[in-house]
Motif scaffolding. Structure first.
Motif, PDB file in Angstrom:
ATOM      1  N   GLN A   3     -10.052  -6.266  11.539  1.00  0.00           N
ATOM      2  CA  GLN A   3      -9.485  -6.172  10.188  1.00  0.00           C
ATOM      3  C   GLN A   3      -9.357  -4.709   9.790  1.00  0.00           C
ATOM      4  OE1 GLN A   3     -12.047  -8.734   7.746  1.00  0.00           O
ATOM      5  NE2 GLN A   3     -10.354 -10.187   7.676  1.00  0.00           N
ATOM      6  N   VAL A   5      -8.557  -2.301   6.507  1.00  0.00           N
ATOM      7  CA  VAL A   5      -8.515  -2.326   5.048  1.00  0.00           C
ATOM      8  C   VAL A   5      -8.224  -0.924   4.541  1.00  0.00           C
ATOM      9  CG1 VAL A   5      -9.736  -2.856   2.926  1.00  0.00           C
ATOM     10  CG2 VAL A   5     -10.135  -4.253   4.973  1.00  0.00           C
ATOM     11  N   SER A   7      -7.188   1.796   1.473  1.00  0.00           N
ATOM     12  CA  SER A   7      -7.439   1.972   0.052  1.00  0.00           C
ATOM     13  C   SER A   7      -7.166   3.422  -0.338  1.00  0.00           C
ATOM     14  CB  SER A   7      -8.885   1.606  -0.284  1.00  0.00           C
ATOM     15  OG  SER A   7      -9.780   2.452   0.404  1.00  0.00           O
ATOM     16  N   CYS A  22      -9.181   4.132   5.456  1.00  0.00           N
ATOM     17  CA  CYS A  22      -8.917   2.912   6.202  1.00  0.00           C
ATOM     18  C   CYS A  22     -10.179   2.556   6.972  1.00  0.00           C
ATOM     19  CB  CYS A  22      -7.755   3.087   7.165  1.00  0.00           C
ATOM     20  SG  CYS A  22      -7.583   1.734   8.351  1.00  0.00           S
ATOM     21  N   ILE A  92       4.339   2.534   1.239  1.00  0.00           N
ATOM     22  CA  ILE A  92       3.091   1.829   1.516  1.00  0.00           C
ATOM     23  C   ILE A  92       2.518   2.447   2.784  1.00  0.00           C
ATOM     24  CG2 ILE A  92       1.987  -0.367   1.993  1.00  0.00           C
ATOM     25  CD1 ILE A  92       4.309  -1.729   0.561  1.00  0.00           C
ATOM     26  N   TYR A  94      -0.240   2.522   5.891  1.00  0.00           N
ATOM     27  CA  TYR A  94      -1.023   1.633   6.744  1.00  0.00           C
ATOM     28  C   TYR A  94      -1.730   2.448   7.822  1.00  0.00           C
ATOM     29  CZ  TYR A  94       2.464  -1.796   5.068  1.00  0.00           C
ATOM     30  OH  TYR A  94       3.290  -2.589   4.298  1.00  0.00           O
ATOM     31  N   TRP A 106      -1.760  -5.877  11.235  1.00  0.00           N
ATOM     32  CA  TRP A 106      -1.619  -4.922  10.141  1.00  0.00           C
ATOM     33  C   TRP A 106      -2.384  -5.371   8.903  1.00  0.00           C
ATOM     34  CZ3 TRP A 106       0.654  -0.289  10.950  1.00  0.00           C
ATOM     35  CH2 TRP A 106       1.434  -0.161  12.114  1.00  0.00           C
ATOM     36  N   GLY A 107      -2.946  -4.420   8.208  1.00  0.00           N
ATOM     37  CA  GLY A 107      -3.582  -4.714   6.942  1.00  0.00           C
ATOM     38  C   GLY A 107      -2.560  -4.777   5.817  1.00  0.00           C
ATOM     39  N   GLN A 108      -3.051  -4.849   4.604  1.00  0.00           N
ATOM     40  CA  GLN A 108      -2.167  -4.935   3.432  1.00  0.00           C
ATOM     41  C   GLN A 108      -1.522  -3.605   3.093  1.00  0.00           C
ATOM     42  OE1 GLN A 108      -1.398  -7.820   1.636  1.00  0.00           O
ATOM     43  NE2 GLN A 108      -2.363  -8.734   3.441  1.00  0.00           N
ATOM     44  N   THR A 110      -1.742   0.418   1.451  1.00  0.00           N
ATOM     45  CA  THR A 110      -2.040   0.927   0.113  1.00  0.00           C
ATOM     46  C   THR A 110      -0.822   1.683  -0.403  1.00  0.00           C
ATOM     47  OG1 THR A 110      -3.659   2.162  -1.212  1.00  0.00           O
ATOM     48  CG2 THR A 110      -3.139   3.059   0.962  1.00  0.00           C
ATOM     49  N   GLN A 111      -0.419   1.360  -1.625  1.00  0.00           N
ATOM     50  CA  GLN A 111       0.808   1.911  -2.197  1.00  0.00           C
ATOM     51  C   GLN A 111       0.568   3.318  -2.734  1.00  0.00           C
ATOM     52  OE1 GLN A 111       4.124   0.469  -2.704  1.00  0.00           O
ATOM     53  NE2 GLN A 111       4.516   2.626  -3.213  1.00  0.00           N
TER      54      GLN A 111
END
Length: 116
Positions: A3, A5, A7, A22, A92, A94, A106-108, A110-111
């Motif tokens: 995973q 993540v 931020s 990350c 975004i 990653y 891929w994670g979500q 961060t914008q």
């Protein structure tokens, strides 16, 4: 399954700074290369920076001199310090392994929005 993540994104004015993080849930983090990518609106994902297990780094020409990638193996975390931000940096962001190795899911992301 690994995973990722990301931020630390947000809204910042042109010329401002942000630091992205990350975290990767993998025990072999210290021996893998890592990378930051970004996808701007209407564009394909592009490679921004890479960092090898020995902390050697490479950057896209568009961010060279402004962005710094680093890693903390004790925390399984890779960082992206972004300075002198421009509107073109809006995307975004990653993290993942750099190609050609098989990448993790891929994670979500961060914008990051650079706007006055």
């Amino acid at each position: 399954q690994v995973q990722l993540v990301e931020s630390g994104g947000g809204l910042v004015q042109p010329g401002g700074s942000l630091t992205l993080s990350c975290a990767a849930s993998v025990r072999t983090f210290s021996i893998v290369a890592m990378a930051w990518y970004r996808r701007a609106p209407g564009k394909e994902r592009e490679l921004v920076a890479t960092i090898a297990p020995n902390s050697a780094t490479n950057y896209a020409d568009s961010v060279k001199g402004r962005f710094t990638i680093s890693r903390d193996n004790a925390k399984n975390t890779v960082y992206l310090q972004m300075n002198s931000l421009k509107a073109d940096d809006t995307a975004i962001y990653y993290c993942n392994r750099p190609q050609p190795v098989v990448q993790w899911a891929w994670g979500q992301g961060t914008q990051v929005t650079v706007s006055s």
